[in-house]
Design a protein around this motif. Structure first.
Motif, short mmCIF file in Angstrom:
data_model
loop_
_atom_site.label_atom_id
_atom_site.label_comp_id
_atom_site.label_asym_id
_atom_site.label_seq_id
_atom_site.Cartn_x
_atom_site.Cartn_y
_atom_site.Cartn_z
N TYR A 105 -46.53 5.76 63.00
CA TYR A 105 -45.90 7.05 63.30
C TYR A 105 -46.61 8.23 62.64
O TYR A 105 -46.69 9.29 63.24
CB TYR A 105 -44.42 7.03 62.94
N ILE A 106 -47.11 8.06 61.43
CA ILE A 106 -47.82 9.17 60.78
C ILE A 106 -49.09 9.49 61.57
O ILE A 106 -49.38 10.65 61.85
CB ILE A 106 -48.13 8.86 59.29
N GLY A 112 -53.22 11.02 66.51
CA GLY A 112 -54.12 9.88 66.64
C GLY A 112 -54.12 9.32 68.06
O GLY A 112 -53.08 9.32 68.72
N SER A 113 -55.27 8.85 68.54
CA SER A 113 -55.34 8.27 69.88
C SER A 113 -54.75 6.87 69.85
O SER A 113 -54.59 6.26 68.79
CB SER A 113 -56.79 8.22 70.35
N GLY B 79 -68.20 8.43 65.90
CA GLY B 79 -67.71 9.62 66.59
C GLY B 79 -66.19 9.67 66.64
O GLY B 79 -65.57 10.69 66.35
N LEU B 80 -65.60 8.52 66.99
CA LEU B 80 -64.14 8.41 67.06
C LEU B 80 -63.52 8.72 65.71
O LEU B 80 -62.54 9.47 65.60
CB LEU B 80 -63.74 7.00 67.51
N ILE B 81 -64.07 8.16 64.63
CA ILE B 81 -63.52 8.36 63.30
C ILE B 81 -63.63 9.82 62.88
O ILE B 81 -62.69 10.40 62.34
CB ILE B 81 -64.22 7.45 62.27
N LYS B 82 -64.79 10.42 63.17
CA LYS B 82 -64.98 11.83 62.81
C LYS B 82 -63.93 12.70 63.51
O LYS B 82 -63.33 13.57 62.90
CB LYS B 82 -66.38 12.29 63.21
N PRO B 87 -55.65 12.20 61.19
CA PRO B 87 -54.60 11.18 61.35
C PRO B 87 -54.94 9.87 60.64
O PRO B 87 -54.07 9.24 60.03
CB PRO B 87 -54.52 10.97 62.87
N ILE B 88 -56.22 9.47 60.66
CA ILE B 88 -56.58 8.19 60.04
C ILE B 88 -56.38 8.25 58.53
O ILE B 88 -55.72 7.39 57.95
CB ILE B 88 -58.05 7.82 60.38
N SER B 89 -56.92 9.28 57.88
CA SER B 89 -56.88 9.28 56.41
C SER B 89 -55.48 9.55 55.87
O SER B 89 -55.04 8.90 54.92
CB SER B 89 -57.90 10.29 55.85
N VAL B 90 -54.74 10.48 56.49
CA VAL B 90 -53.40 10.79 56.00
C VAL B 90 -52.47 9.59 56.22
O VAL B 90 -51.70 9.20 55.33
CB VAL B 90 -52.84 12.06 56.67
#
Lengths: 224, 115
Positions: A105-106, A112-113, B79-82, B87-90
């Motif tokens: 959820y975050i 996020g995709s 590219g996707l991660i950049k 959203p990924i890191s938080v």
């Protein structure tokens, strides 16, 4: 078969594990350092990932039997599991579910995709199981591997300090929270501070892996 | 002791797990099923601990290096991660914190209520 991939992996991992045995810190974690180093080498020399994986895939294949082998520590810990069955069951049910839902959820909230959400959902279980789950639910196993290791590093670096900060003194609670949130790398750290908490953490890691493997694919169907 | 008995059992349970997952079209990874089958075999005594103990420990001790090749696959997704770094890191950081604390406090509460 081109032996480049496996040779490069073994040489780089050997060097970083030597460094790690000399300087034990979360930032000398040989897995993450090896991944970064090899990724840079491939990019630098323009080596395609496919030709790296031609022989490196052997190592990845061995994750299967390695996960099967986890039955042995669980079996050996059966007395501990019996003694703390209620705590372990509740800790994993609550913690394992919170780990999936909060990550999902975050990431969704921040845009996020879908492939990122599916790759991040299993981030709290041990890498080998997480890769298997990610593969099954349509995530990106490579991304999951890196996210799992990063999560583990957070636990390895900060879990005991955070538990102190939040005044969690109970050893069973400390072990379960570490194992459920940050699997093997968290376990590796807490076992240095407290053997009982470490043992519980290791069992929690293995059991949470099974719990998540059973729950996550069904939960994802509802969340998607 | 002949290590091939342990290796045969471990690979055998892995194959059985993969086969079951495939045949029944299950969403659980075959390796996890294989682990559950081996655990069941140990608990019922069908497999003795010392048949597999050394070989299983060999696999587990050397598990770390096996994560490197799948991890290196990240090169295909830079590219996707950049583009999704926030959203990924938080999510990673907050979810770790929440999981650690909720699990610890839940278990602590249960322990306090027990005599």
């Amino acid at each position: 078969m081109n032996p480049l991939g496996i040779t490069l992996t073994l040489v780089v991992f050997y060097l970083f594990s030597e460094l790690h045995s000399r300087r034990r810190a979360f930032y000398t974690n040989p897995v993450l350092l090896s991944i970064i180093t090899i990724a840079v080498i491939l990019k630098w020399f323009g080596i395609p990932y496919g030709s790296y994986m031609e022989s490196a895939a052997i190592l990845k294949f061995l994750l299967g039997p390695a996960v099967v082998s986890l039955a042995v520590p669980v079996y050996k810990g059966r007395e501990t599991i019996r003694a703390y069955s209620k705590e372990i069951a509740l800790g994993i049910a609550v913690g394992g579910t919170v780990a999936i839902l909060s990550a999902f959820y975050i990431a969704e909230l921040l845009g996020g995709s879908e492939e990122v959400l599916l790759s991040i959902a299993p981030k709290s279980v041990t890498t080998a199981i997480a890769i298997g789950i990610s593969d099954k639910i349509g995530g990106i196993p490579s991304l999951t591997a890196v996210l799992v290791i990063t999560t583990g590093l957070l636990g390895n670096a900060f879990a005991p300090e955070l538990l102190n900060l939040f005044r969690v003194r109970d050893r069973i609670a400390r072990g379960l929270a570490t194992g459920v949130s940050s699997h093997g790398l968290g376990t590796a750290r807490i076992i240095l501070e407290d053997e009982l908490a470490g043992a519980v953490s290791g069992l929690a890691m293995a059991l949470n892996g099974v719990f998540t493997a059973l729950l996550l694919p069904h939960l994802i169907e509802i969340l998607k | 002791m002949n290590p091939y008995r342990g290796l045969a059992i471990i690979f055998g349970f892995y194959a059985l797990g993969e086969f079951t997952s495939f045949a029944l079209n299950l969403t659980i990874p075959g390796s996890v099923l294989g682990m559950l089958f081996l655990l069941g075999a140990l608990l019922t005594g069908a497999v003795k601990l010392d048949w597999v103990e050394d070989e299983a420990e060999l696999f587990i001790r050397n598990m770390s290096v096996m994560f490197v090749p799948p991890g290196v696959g990240i090169v295909s997704y830079i590219g996707l991660i950049k583009s999704q770094l926030l959203p990924i890191s938080v999510s990673l950081l907050l979810s770790f914190l929440i999981t650690l604390l909720v699990t610890a406090k839940t278990v602590e509460l249960l322990r306090r209520n027990e005599p």
